[in-house]
Design a protein around this motif. Structure first.
Motif, short mmCIF file in Angstrom:
data_model
loop_
_atom_site.label_atom_id
_atom_site.label_comp_id
_atom_site.label_asym_id
_atom_site.label_seq_id
_atom_site.Cartn_x
_atom_site.Cartn_y
_atom_site.Cartn_z
N SER A 41 -4.51 2.68 -9.82
CA SER A 41 -3.07 2.62 -10.04
C SER A 41 -2.81 1.96 -11.40
O SER A 41 -3.62 1.16 -11.87
CB SER A 41 -2.38 1.84 -8.92
OG SER A 41 -2.88 0.53 -8.86
N PRO A 42 -1.69 2.27 -12.02
CA PRO A 42 -1.40 1.71 -13.35
C PRO A 42 -1.09 0.21 -13.27
O PRO A 42 -0.34 -0.22 -12.41
CB PRO A 42 -0.17 2.50 -13.82
CG PRO A 42 -0.06 3.67 -12.91
CD PRO A 42 -0.67 3.26 -11.61
N ALA B 174 -8.84 -0.63 -7.51
CA ALA B 174 -8.96 -1.73 -6.56
C ALA B 174 -10.44 -2.01 -6.29
O ALA B 174 -11.27 -1.09 -6.33
CB ALA B 174 -8.24 -1.38 -5.26
N PRO B 175 -10.81 -3.27 -6.02
CA PRO B 175 -12.24 -3.64 -5.99
C PRO B 175 -13.06 -3.04 -4.86
O PRO B 175 -14.27 -2.87 -4.99
CB PRO B 175 -12.19 -5.17 -5.87
CG PRO B 175 -10.86 -5.47 -5.28
CD PRO B 175 -9.93 -4.43 -5.81
N VAL B 176 -12.45 -2.71 -3.72
CA VAL B 176 -13.20 -2.16 -2.58
C VAL B 176 -12.84 -0.70 -2.34
O VAL B 176 -13.71 0.17 -2.32
CB VAL B 176 -12.94 -3.00 -1.31
CG1 VAL B 176 -13.70 -2.39 -0.12
CG2 VAL B 176 -13.34 -4.45 -1.51
N LEU C 217 -3.39 -2.87 -3.59
CA LEU C 217 -4.48 -3.41 -2.77
C LEU C 217 -4.31 -2.95 -1.32
O LEU C 217 -3.26 -3.16 -0.72
CB LEU C 217 -4.49 -4.95 -2.81
CG LEU C 217 -4.83 -5.63 -4.14
CD1 LEU C 217 -4.64 -7.13 -4.00
CD2 LEU C 217 -6.25 -5.31 -4.58
N LYS C 218 -5.36 -2.37 -0.77
CA LYS C 218 -5.42 -2.13 0.67
C LYS C 218 -6.02 -3.38 1.33
O LYS C 218 -6.48 -4.30 0.65
CB LYS C 218 -6.26 -0.88 0.96
CG LYS C 218 -5.78 0.37 0.22
CD LYS C 218 -4.36 0.76 0.58
CE LYS C 218 -4.28 1.38 1.96
NZ LYS C 218 -2.93 1.87 2.28
N ARG C 219 -6.03 -3.41 2.67
CA ARG C 219 -6.48 -4.61 3.35
C ARG C 219 -7.90 -5.05 2.96
O ARG C 219 -8.14 -6.25 2.74
CB ARG C 219 -6.35 -4.44 4.86
CG ARG C 219 -4.94 -4.73 5.37
CD ARG C 219 -4.78 -4.43 6.84
NE ARG C 219 -4.88 -2.99 7.11
CZ ARG C 219 -4.76 -2.45 8.31
NH1 ARG C 219 -4.58 -3.23 9.37
NH2 ARG C 219 -4.84 -1.15 8.48
#
Length: 268
Positions: A119-120, A112-114, A206-208
């Motif tokens: 994750s696959p 994830a970007p941040v 994705l998290k917030r």
């Protein structure tokens, strides 16, 4: 004891019709694919395999396709290895031409970007080999690598005319490339290039903070399907290893009951 069962496929046919392609389709089969980092990935592939059939043969031997595929399923397949498998099928069936296509889901661990949580992420991929006029002066082999990459697009028109936000949607970018046997284009590199042409990439997890990032990134990078198609085409043209390509972009519109679609095919 000698096998005395009648071989009906080898009977003579007198209708004078040569069949261009005959074989098996939608065979589910396990395969081992070599990854860019030299590790392997076991995949469940759907296979189509076919050969040409001379007019004097009544039929081909379907079981022989399976016999050859069974001997090749653990050979860490790359594009160039498809040719060897096709040759084995052609020899087994006394044919002059053959085709082989593997369709499979390929998984890449994606951060994830941040939050950088990995994750696959799955991608629809394909290997396709076409060999014609085997063992003659006109022998010709073509390999095609295919990937279908989900991305996000955000409409430039919607952004320009709306007071609040802009409509965005998932889009599917399908790319097929052909290159020479001595070259190598990795699935991972082709996917990364395609994703760079979108309004935003898509992630499995994705998290917030990640969701905020990709939403704002898409808003700052609006693209029509035409924009994405052109950007992908330019990058494929820059790759000197690619001989020909097809690009298709379909945006699954969020405010229409239809998709936006664009397509291009080029030979270098």
């Amino acid at each position: 004891m000698k096998n005395s069962l009648k071989d009906t496929q080898n009977l003579t046919d007198d209708r004078g019709v040569e069949i261009q392609k005959v074989g098996i389709n939608n065979l589910e089969f396990p395969l081992t694919i070599q990854r860019k980092n030299a590790s392997n990935q076991d995949v469940n592939a759907t296979i189509r395999a076919n050969v040409s059939l001379p007019m004097h043969y009544k039929g081909t031997h379907m079981s022989r396709f399976i016999e050859v595929l069974n001997s090749w399923k653990n050979k860490n397949l790359l594009g160039v290895d498809i040719k060897g498998c096709i040759i084995a099928i052609i020899k087994k069936l006394n044919a002059q031409s053959g085709e082989l296509k593997f369709k499979f889901k390929y998984f890449i661990d994606k951060k994830a970007p941040v939050s950088e949580i990995s994750s696959p992420m799955s991608y629809e991929c394909s290997f396709e080999g076409i060999l014609t006029n085997y063992a003659t002066e006109e022998e010709n082999y073509k390999f095609i690598l295919g990937v279908k990459v989900p991305v996000t697009t955000l409409c430039p028109c919607s952004k320009a005319i709306s007071k609040y936000g802009a409509h965005n949607q998932r889009a599917l970018i399908s790319v097929k490339v052909s290159y020479d046997e001595e070259k190598q284009i990795w699935i991972e590199d082709l996917i990364e290039m395609i994703e760079s042409c979108a309004s935003s990439e898509i992630y499995s997890l994705l998290k917030r903070p990640d969701e905020k990032y990709v939403t704002e990134q898409a808003y700052e990078n609006p693209k029509f399907v035409e924009d994405i198609l052109r950007d992908v085409i330019l990058k494929l043209r820059e790759n000197e290893d690619i001989n020909s390509f097809e690009v298709e972009c379909e945006a699954l519109e969020s405010i229409h009951n239809h998709s936006a679609w664009a397509y291009q095919k080029e030979e270098k």
